[in-house]
Design an enzyme around this catalytic site. Structure first.
Site, PDB file in Angstrom:
ATOM      1  N   SER A   1      10.155  -5.992 -10.740  1.00  0.00           N
ATOM      2  CA  SER A   1      10.082  -4.951 -11.899  1.00  0.00           C
ATOM      3  C   SER A   1      10.045  -3.628 -11.417  1.00  0.00           C
ATOM      4  O   SER A   1       9.855  -2.723 -12.302  1.00  0.00           O
ATOM      5  CB  SER A   1       9.010  -5.456 -13.121  1.00  0.00           C
ATOM      6  OG  SER A   1       7.980  -5.462 -12.593  1.00  0.00           O
TER       7      SER A   1
ATOM      8  N   LYS B   1       0.697  -3.676  -4.037  1.00  0.00           N
ATOM      9  CA  LYS B   1       2.247  -4.514  -3.368  1.00  0.00           C
ATOM     10  C   LYS B   1       2.541  -4.365  -2.008  1.00  0.00           C
ATOM     11  O   LYS B   1       3.065  -5.202  -1.289  1.00  0.00           O
ATOM     12  CB  LYS B   1       3.356  -4.568  -4.352  1.00  0.00           C
ATOM     13  CG  LYS B   1       3.118  -4.891  -5.680  1.00  0.00           C
ATOM     14  CD  LYS B   1       3.283  -6.539  -5.505  1.00  0.00           C
ATOM     15  CE  LYS B   1       3.485  -7.227  -7.212  1.00  0.00           C
ATOM     16  NZ  LYS B   1       3.780  -8.623  -6.966  1.00  0.00           N
TER      17      LYS B   1
ATOM     18  N   GLY C   1       1.589 -12.996 -22.199  1.00  0.00           N
ATOM     19  CA  GLY C   1       2.154 -13.478 -21.001  1.00  0.00           C
ATOM     20  C   GLY C   1       0.967 -14.264 -20.433  1.00  0.00           C
ATOM     21  O   GLY C   1       0.475 -14.230 -19.289  1.00  0.00           O
TER      22      GLY C   1
END
Length: 324
Positions: free
Chosen positions: A82, A57, A211
Site C-alpha cells: 500500500s 520497511k 483490522g
C-alpha cells in the site's frame, strides 16, 4: 521427539544488521519527560519515521533484495504494497542497480505512490476491495521472471525489520516491555530480536480496531480473516495474518491491543505538538496504545517502535485538524 526450527532467529537479525550497516539509517531513540510523566514509565521511542523512505520497511526490503543472485537482480524485483514497502523495494532496487515493479491499490495515498515512482519503480494498480494483490503480483513476477519480495511473508524481510528493535536495545539497554505495530514483519522481527536477547521482556502488538485479524487469530489459535479494514491506518489495513509472521507472533507475542482511529489521530497530534515529530497513522498506533492506557499497566522501562512518517501535509492536516 521432533523440534521445530524458528523461521527467523536472533542470529538472522544480527546478520541483517551487518548487511544494513552503512546503507540503512541508524534511527534516533528519543525521550520525552512530558510523555514519561503522562504514562508513569521511562519511554524510549525508536523513530523509524527518520529511516530511509520514511519507514522501517527499507530494512527488510534491502536485506531481502541484497541476498538475491546477480542473475535475479539482472531481471528485476516485484512487490506488492500500500505504500511503505513499495517505496522500500523501489529504493533497494535502485541501490542494487536493478528495477522494480510494484503492485499498489488504486486508492493508495498519492504521496506514497509518487515517492515510489520517484525511486524509479513501475506501478501496477488493483482494487483492494475486490482484487487479490498477491495473485496479481505473483502472475506479474512469473510473466516477467521477476524475484518477488513480499512485504512480510519472507524470513529475510522479517529479519531485516527486527534490526530496529535490535538497535533500540543496543542504545536503551534491556527493556521491560516493547510495543510495536502489527501488520507486517516488524512485530515478528522485533519479538525475535527482543526475546532472543531478553526472554522476560513483554512484547505487545497494536492493531487498529477495524483490522484486528491478528488479535482474533491469536485468540482462535489459528489464522482467521476479517473484512478488508476501513481505517486511517492504511499500513495496517490487512484482513488475514501472514502464515509465516503468524507462526512467529503466536510463539513470541505476549498480547495484542486495539486502538481506534480517533485515538490514532490524537497520538499523531501529540507526537507533532509535544514530541515535534510527524507520524503516519500506522506509525502512531503504539503511541496511541500508550496514551490511552490500552497497553495496560506499564513496567518501568518501555520501548516503542514508531514505524513510519509517510504522510503528506494535506492528509496530516485533515487527520489532525479540529474534529468535525
Amino acid at each position: 521427539m521432533t523440534t521445530t526450527t524458528p523461521p527467523v532467529t536472533l542470529d538472522d537479525v544480527r546478520a541483517a544488521a551487518e548487511r544494513l550497516a552503512g546503507v540503512a539509517h541508524r534511527t534516533p531513540v528519543l525521550r520525552s519527560r512530558t510523555l514519561d510523566a503522562l504514562v508513569g514509565a521511562e519511554v524510549h521511542l525508536k523513530c523509524e519515521n527518520f529511516q530511509r523512505v520514511g519507514a522501517f520497511k527499507f530494512r527488510g526490503a534491502y536485506n531481502a533484495a541484497s541476498r538475491l543472485t546477480p542473475e535475479q537482480l539482472s531481471l528485476g524485483i516485484a512487490a506488492y504494497s500500500s505504500g511503505n514497502h513499495a517505496q522500500a523495494v523501489a529504493l533497494a532496487a535502485r541501490e542494487l542497480g536493478t528495477t522494480a515493479v510494484i503492485v499498489m491499490p488504486d486508492d493508495a495515498p498519492p504521496s506514497k505512490r509518487a515517492a515510489t515512482e520517484a525511486y524509479g519503480a513501475e506501478i501496477v494498480t488493483y482494487d483492494r476491495y475486490t482484487g487479490d494483490r498477491v495473485a496479481v503480483a505473483e502472475a506479474l513476477a512469473a510473466e516477467r521472471g521477476l524475484a518477488l519480495i513480499p512485504p512480510y511473508e519472507h524470513p529475510h524481510v522479517i529479519a531485516g525489520q527486527g534490526t530496529a528493535a535490535l538497535e533500540l536495545i543496543e542504545e536503551a539497554g534491556e527493556l521491560d516491555a516493547l510495543i510495536a505495530p502489527v501488520g507486517g514483519g516488524l512485530i515478528a522481527g522485533s519479538a525475535t530480536a527482543v526475546k532472543g536477547l531478553h526472554p522476560g521482556t513483554r512484547v505487545t502488538g497494536v492493531e487498529p480496531e477495524a483490522g484486528d485479524d491478528t488479535k482474533r487469530s491469536l485468540e482462535a489459535g489459528h489464522r482467521v480473516s476479517v473484512p478488508v479494514p476501513r481505517t486511517i491506518a492504511d499500513g495496517q489495513a490487512l484482513h488475514t495474518p501472514g502464515e509465516l509472521t503468524f507462526s512467529v507472533n503466536q510463539r513470541l507475542l505476549d498480547g495484542i491491543v486495539l486502538v481506534g482511529d480517533d485515538e490514532i489521530r490524537d497520538a499523531m497530534r501529540f507526537a507533532f505538538e509535544r514530541l515535534k515529530i510527524v507520524l503516519e497513522p500506522s506509525g502512531a498506533t503504539p503511541l496511541a496504545a500508550l496514551l490511552t492506557g490500552r497497553a495496560g499497566r506499564l513496567p518501568n522501562k518501555v520501548g516503542l517502535i514508531l514505524s513510519g512518517g509517510n504522510i503528506d501535509a494535506a492528509r496530516f492536516a485533515l487527520l489532525c485538524g479540529p474534529r468535525t
